[in-house]
Design an enzyme around this catalytic site. Sequence first.
Site: not given
Length: 472
Positions: A73-74, A229
């Site tokens: 992520q991110h 994820d």
Amino acid sequence: MSDRTLVAGVDSSTQSTKIVVCDAATGEVVRTTRAPHPDGTEVDPQRWWEAYEQASGDGVLDGVSAIAVGGQQHGMVTLDEHDGVVRDALLWNDTRSAGAAADLTAELGGTAAWVDAVGLVLVPSFTVTKLRWFAQHEPELAARAARVVLPHDWLTGRILKQGNGFERWTTDRGDASGTGYWSAGTNDYRLDLLKTAFGRELEVPEVLAPSAAAGRTDSGMLVAAGTGDNMGAALGLTLSPGDVVVSLGTSGTVFTPHDSAIRDETGAIAGFADATGRHLPLMCTLNAARVLGAAATMIGVDLAELDRLALAADPGAGGLTLLPYLDGERTPDLPDATGTLSGLTRSNATPENLARAAVEGMLCNLVNGVDALRRHGVAVERVLLIGGAAASQAVREIAPGLFRAPVVVPAPGEYVGIGAARQAAWALSGEAAPPTWQLEVDSEYAVRSGQETAAAEVVARYQALVASTHGV
């Protein structure tokens, strides 16, 4: 020759690309492969593609009808007008945007304003803070950016480009909810916040429905929406109400599916979406399995011996308490923090107590997340323990008392990849819900008689140390 339908899930994590090929009807894992990623907090996305090509070689995807990507992520992947990568992707664990997070929080009017807007209290992990850092510190490069996507978006698009099936950049609710400019509460982008962060507009990917297809390759393979994820792991674990996942990998996470968005101004719980159309309240720490590795190195033993030493010590480690903020920390938001070992005396300065303090400290960091869910009315009937550190016998035996709940350890598996494969099977089926796959359990651990009292003392001492050391 089997006539079963095969689907594949890709787990593009911080450390590696893993591909899991499953039977679409049952979830049986047919084959798995992996290839490493370079270490660091920023990386050229081309390295992800090279790892994918390596992992998918030798006919791994032969006979696969659908594929989906679960990605870390991110991460900030900026692209120019020709879809070329502008700079190395800044990953979730890159904390250089801590100042940007503080500035953006103040500019919108504080943490409550951000929670109202996107369900998040800003920390350096979130993409929106990285965009502000990029605009401020690398303005010439930032001027070339035309769009921003996430790691799973980029790899999904690259698979389609390679297969001549690319139409547009796409993402899903789960991964989009970790950017800081998409709201799980309203199911929509907050492009005004992206513009505030970056100084101008950027194109963003289309948010697909959970079971939608991003496209098909020229070979006919369906490419599903993909997800983040943690959302992939939740899908792979086929969670039931009351199941709370504690994942002990590079990062530590606590999450559970929920029917409604959770609003948490403390920042302990992020209001993410999941990969099914629901919500996934989640707490994330920077420090988890690597705490045990660091402790083993410090003592001069391997992980197996660390396990033995930790179980040889009494609960509470003779008064030793470890704050495991070895890489700074995300929850609580302490990006510049370091680890603290408190209560050291000549009498408790033993390898056994140090090993025990490392296990207890790592777990207490995640207990905060489980307790935060409880404060929001989430039932915690059992804890599912996954990730590399879940293999530790000391972790398994100590965890139930600290979490105040039975602990279930699923059979070892690549659950992000399995979840992505389940999503691919869902998109392929056209059904209203994902296929029912059974979770295989490795072992279960109950809260033993007398364990809760000693564990409560450990947690209380840990929390008191956090408060005295960092004021949180």
